[in-house]
Design a protein around this motif. Structure first.
Motif, PDB file in Angstrom:
ATOM      1  N   LYS A 197      -1.186  23.634  55.488  1.00  0.00           N
ATOM      2  CA  LYS A 197      -1.131  23.266  54.074  1.00  0.00           C
ATOM      3  C   LYS A 197      -1.968  24.451  53.448  1.00  0.00           C
ATOM      4  O   LYS A 197      -1.935  24.085  52.063  1.00  0.00           O
ATOM      5  N   LYS A 257      -7.657  14.532  52.720  1.00  0.00           N
ATOM      6  CA  LYS A 257      -8.465  13.165  52.500  1.00  0.00           C
ATOM      7  C   LYS A 257      -9.364  12.483  53.850  1.00  0.00           C
ATOM      8  O   LYS A 257      -8.878  12.954  54.799  1.00  0.00           O
ATOM      9  N   THR A 279     -14.037  11.858  39.371  1.00  0.00           N
ATOM     10  CA  THR A 279     -13.089  13.040  39.615  1.00  0.00           C
ATOM     11  C   THR A 279     -13.662  14.226  39.264  1.00  0.00           C
ATOM     12  O   THR A 279     -14.341  14.249  37.945  1.00  0.00           O
ATOM     13  N   GLY A 308      -2.252  17.655  40.963  1.00  0.00           N
ATOM     14  CA  GLY A 308      -2.250  16.364  41.598  1.00  0.00           C
ATOM     15  C   GLY A 308      -1.577  16.237  43.129  1.00  0.00           C
ATOM     16  O   GLY A 308      -1.346  15.357  43.826  1.00  0.00           O
ATOM     17  N   ASN A 309      -1.244  17.145  43.669  1.00  0.00           N
ATOM     18  CA  ASN A 309      -0.495  17.347  44.905  1.00  0.00           C
ATOM     19  C   ASN A 309      -1.879  16.925  45.909  1.00  0.00           C
ATOM     20  O   ASN A 309      -2.728  18.209  46.035  1.00  0.00           O
ATOM     21  N   SER A 310      -1.564  16.187  46.966  1.00  0.00           N
ATOM     22  CA  SER A 310      -2.581  15.771  47.807  1.00  0.00           C
ATOM     23  C   SER A 310      -2.697  17.135  48.840  1.00  0.00           C
ATOM     24  O   SER A 310      -1.776  17.434  49.577  1.00  0.00           O
ATOM     25  N   LEU A 311      -3.987  17.379  49.197  1.00  0.00           N
ATOM     26  CA  LEU A 311      -4.313  18.332  50.322  1.00  0.00           C
ATOM     27  C   LEU A 311      -4.728  17.777  51.548  1.00  0.00           C
ATOM     28  O   LEU A 311      -4.472  18.237  52.483  1.00  0.00           O
ATOM     29  N   SER A 361     -13.519  18.358  39.034  1.00  0.00           N
ATOM     30  CA  SER A 361     -12.405  19.569  39.127  1.00  0.00           C
ATOM     31  C   SER A 361     -13.014  20.842  38.717  1.00  0.00           C
ATOM     32  O   SER A 361     -13.725  20.808  37.576  1.00  0.00           O
ATOM     33  N   SER A 417     -11.292  12.640  48.575  1.00  0.00           N
ATOM     34  CA  SER A 417      -9.840  13.441  48.702  1.00  0.00           C
ATOM     35  C   SER A 417      -9.689  14.491  47.966  1.00  0.00           C
ATOM     36  O   SER A 417     -10.717  14.802  46.782  1.00  0.00           O
ATOM     37  N   TYR A 418      -8.993  15.425  48.044  1.00  0.00           N
ATOM     38  CA  TYR A 418      -8.579  16.567  47.636  1.00  0.00           C
ATOM     39  C   TYR A 418      -7.297  16.870  47.303  1.00  0.00           C
ATOM     40  O   TYR A 418      -6.320  16.738  48.048  1.00  0.00           O
ATOM     41  N   SER A 419      -7.255  17.578  46.188  1.00  0.00           N
ATOM     42  CA  SER A 419      -5.726  18.004  45.702  1.00  0.00           C
ATOM     43  C   SER A 419      -5.765  19.137  44.675  1.00  0.00           C
ATOM     44  O   SER A 419      -7.000  19.570  44.316  1.00  0.00           O
ATOM     45  N   ASP A 420      -4.561  19.580  44.534  1.00  0.00           N
ATOM     46  CA  ASP A 420      -4.445  20.590  43.568  1.00  0.00           C
ATOM     47  C   ASP A 420      -4.530  20.362  42.174  1.00  0.00           C
ATOM     48  O   ASP A 420      -4.456  19.051  42.039  1.00  0.00           O
TER      49      ASP A 420
END
Length: 793
Positions: A183, A114, A85, A109-112, A87, A103-106
């Motif tokens: 998104k 993948k 991970t 942890g909200n998924s953006l 960040s 995968s990418y998220s903010d």
């Protein structure tokens, strides 16, 4: 157990923790998973590059589109048994240690976004004798997630879900392997070979014919403007065009003498119809064997300097047709051939005779040049500068920049270029040839802004002073419909300037040409659309399109055309300020409704409306209303019928109120309304909480200064507008030579503040008058000398 590390920007060492070793790099990490090397590189806190390639490969790729130097940032790396991970302070990226998928998220942890599992593939292939790979990468989108971009596509879609696109640059299709999501993220697939985009129930995939590696960029912008800002940060910012380029342009295929071309400008001046640009199309060089000679060899153009001077003396500007190919009798061809800088495949024109169909008993010998070669770009400019720029030509109509590829054979892509096979770099051809002209002109002078009208584009081309037109589209109502989403999706790739041949190029659908009332109606509607495009340019083959070909003052079609040309000019202060917003603040001039109203899901797939700037909603009329068929003498004829006023339906986005531009009637957003649309009315609505300046009536953009502007305030919400002014046609603005006057409306207190002017430039108006107009009829004049003024209205 987790191992957490902070990346020092100059560190590079191997860390062993868990089942995979990895290297910390200056930009992120590098690791091997099975037989694949994966690199994750942060170019900024919210732009991430991903590289994947076979483990034993050596990758030294220099991007043609990406010019950003990676920023120095601190990153946090963590690992457990399943994931690495990484960040930044904006974005979290997870790499699956077993599958290699990302995968990418903010940070919450909200998924953006993948990658799919399994997600990538390398297929060995041979490219012109060199061993390489076909590469593909699959992603997984949300089922109802709308995406936008991919370039100029002539299929009428706004959201680009559920389709397949084969990306090879063409006359009417300009491909950019980039999309952005509702998104708030974007994805740029950095590959220049023929590429397939596919989106279906199984996933979303880019697949390219040639690639030493998978190479893509993920960027988090938060909203459409933010994504575009990231894409421009990555691939280049947008320079300003001269003010005059936002006026009206007339052209046709083709004016056949300098007297004819100058005569068109004279006729516009005689009629009092505004005009700023005239375009000289091909064959001023003479025959096809001298194709694109970049000099006037045609005897109908006997005095080139007088030609250019005559246009300038009429207070107009001229741009001229130049191509990506050369005839065998030109100086350029001979020098390029001697240095092995030409390619060998069929291009336009095929025949040495100017006839249709081509007479192949006399092959033209015309071939395209290799713009990937810096030496070839130097030669191109050398002749362009000597033959045309030295005359005072104001800009370049770079035709066939895709380039034309006739009678295609797969082996044509084996052609050798400076950067390898043509197949390897095929889609970046327009970027390289347009960029060569821009860069060379900037080296010569900063006194005249570069303006290029081009038929093709690729990622990053916004940095080269180019406005892309949608190609030689056929005249039809469907074609007009398709231009709207084609251009809006193009804008959403980060390239803001595009336009169309007003009226369509080919008149094959109208055998009676301008005598067909259905075409005359279509042309008037296309003019209205053109008035709210980034370039208002009339052009086409088969019949001339000058306003006087459509009658005279008092005739319905003529008056409709005249009305919208004049409306365009009255909006120049708004348009020019918006163009500065594009340059300074990474904005876009033509804006899909989803850009400004993403929270209203009804806007996500609207393909027939858009915002022009951030205040004006435009709903072009794209269906015939005033042509009917009558039976006379046993024959059916089309006739104009204006006896009944027809209407169009317009959706007004939720979250704001709207003013009908023509009547000032107000409407609540979130509904579809019916708007009467006689031939001289196109639905236009102004967002409540807007300030729009209107300029004087003029015959050309700089005929009158802006010393007496009307400032229209559309009340109902607080609003601001920064009126931008500069010297109109040089690059002094890059050194700070411009001014801004901020208008700020306090809706609750009905108070307008005109701030102290910021900045200065040579020729700036020190004193002026503004006429403030509210939509309830309130009007107030105020003198302004650059100091702050507060008005109660």
């Amino acid at each position: 157990m987790k191992c957490i590390y902070w990346i020092g920007l100059l560190s590079l060492f191997i860390v062993g923790c868990g089942t995979n070793n990895y290297e910390k790099t200056d930009l992120g990490l590098k690791t091997s998973i099975d037989s694949t090397t994966v690199e994750i590189q942060f170019f900024s806190p919210d732009i991430v590059r991903v590289l994947k390639y076979p483990k034993d490969s050596v990758i030294d790729k220099k991007s043609l589109s990406v010019i950003k130097t990676p920023e120095k940032i601190d990153l946090n790396i963590a690992e457990d048994d399943n994931y690495f991970t990484i960040s930044s302070d904006h974005l979290l990226v997870k790499l699956n240690r077993k599958s290699g998928d990302i995968s990418y998220s903010d940070l919450n942890g909200n998924s953006l976004f993948k990658e799919a599992t399994p997600g990538y593939n390398f297929t060995p292939t041979n490219d012109a004798g060199k061993s390489t790979f076909k590469v593909s990468q699959s992603f997984q989108l949300d089922p109802d997630e709308a995406i936008y971009g991919l370039g100029i596509l002539q299929q009428g879609k706004m959201s680009q879900r559920n389709q397949e696109v084969h990306m090879v640059q063409g006359n009417t299709q300009d491909y950019v392997p980039f999309f952005q999501s509702v998104k708030g993220y974007g994805l740029f697939w950095d590959n220049y070979s023929p590429t397939d985009f596919k989106d279906d129930a199984d996933g979303t995939q880019f697949s390219s014919e040639v690639g030493t590696c998978i190479d893509y960029y993920f960027m988090l912008g938060g909203n459409a403007d933010g994504v575009i800002a990231k894409m421009r940060d990555l691939t280049g910012q947008v320079p300003m065009f001269p003010l005059w380029t936002f006026g009206f342009w007339q052209s046709k295929e083709r004016y056949k003498s300098q007297d004819e071309t100058v005569g068109v400008v004279e006729k516009y001046r005689e009629l009092g119809v505004p005009l700023d640009g005239i375009i000289q199309d091909w064959q001023y060089w003479g025959d096809n064997y001298h194709w694109n000679a970049m000099e006037f060899l045609n005897p109908n153009f006997p005095n080139p300097q007088k030609f250019v001077d005559d246009v300038h003396n009429l207070n107009a500007h001229m741009i001229i047709s130049i191509w990506s190919s050369f005839g065998p009798e030109t100086k350029e061809y001979k020098e390029l051939k001697d240095k092995d800088m030409l390619m060998d495949f069929a291009t336009w024109p095929l025949s040495g005779k100017d006839v249709w169909p081509p007479d192949m008993d006399y092959p033209s010998g015309v071939v395209v040049y290799d713009p990937y070669n810096p030496g070839a770009r130097d030669i191109y400019w050398k002749y362009l500068n000597k033959g045309l720029f030295s005359l005072g030509i104001d800009g370049w109509w770079m035709d066939s920049t895709e380039p034309d590829h006739m009678n295609f054979k797969p082996e044509d892509l084996d052609n050798k270029t400076y950067l390898g096979s043509f197949r390897k770099v095929r889609n970046a051809y327009p970027l390289m040839t347009v960029g060569g002209v821009y860069d060379h002109q900037r080296e010569v002078t900063s006194d005249k802004r570069v303006f290029i009208l081009t038929r093709s584009a690729f990622a990053g081309q916004q940095r080269y002073g180019a406005n892309t037109w949608t190609g030689d589209v056929t005249s039809s109502w469907d074609a007009l419909k398709h231009q709207i989403p084609a251009g809006l999706n193009f804008s959403m790739t980060g390239i803001p300037y595009w336009n169309t041949d007003i009226g369509g190029f080919f008149l094959s659908n109208f055998p009676k040409k301008l005598n067909d009332p259905n075409y005359r109606e279509l042309y008037a509607r296309w003019v209205q659309f053109g008035a709210f495009s980034t370039m208002m340019r009339s052009h086409g083959a088969d019949a001339p399109r000058e306003i006087y070909q459509f009658g005279k003052q008092g005739d319905v079609v003529y008056d409709a055309i005249d009305k919208f040309i004049n409306l365009r000019y009255s909006l120049l202060p708004y348009i020019y300020t918006t163009s500065h917003d594009v340059t300074a603040n990474q904005s876009s001039m033509t804006r899909a409704l989803v850009m400004d109203f993403a929270s209203d899901k009804n806007t996500h797939d609207i393909n027939n409306e858009y915002m022009f700037g951030k205040s004006i909603l435009v709903a072009p009329v794209t269906d015939p209303m005033y042509t009917k068929e009558v039976l006379a003498g046993g024959k059916t004829n089309k006739v104009e019928d204006f006896s009944t006023v027809k209407s169009s339906e317009v959706y007004l986005p939720a979250g704001t109120n709207w003013y009908d531009f023509w009547t000032n009637e107000t409407f609540e957003g979130g509904q579809t309304i019916s708007k009467e649309t006689p031939l001289d009315i196109m639905p236009l609505f102004i967002k409540a909480g807007s300030i729009i300046p209107f300029g004087p009536k003029v015959q050309y953009a700089e005929e009158k200064d802006w010393s007496n502007l009307e400032i229209h305030i559309y009340t109902g919400a607080n609003s601001e507008f920064n009126l931008y002014e500069d010297e109109n046609d040089n690059y002094n603005y890059e050194k700070g030579a411009y001014s801004l006057i901020k208008f700020k409306w306090d809706d609750a207190n009905k108070k307008l503040t005109i701030a102290k002017r910021e900045g200065a430039f040579d020729g700036m108006l020190e004193n002026r008058k503004f006429t403030i107009i509210l939509q309830d009829g309130t009007k107030k004049e105020v003198n302004y000398n650059g100091e702050k003024r507060i008005l109660e209205l």
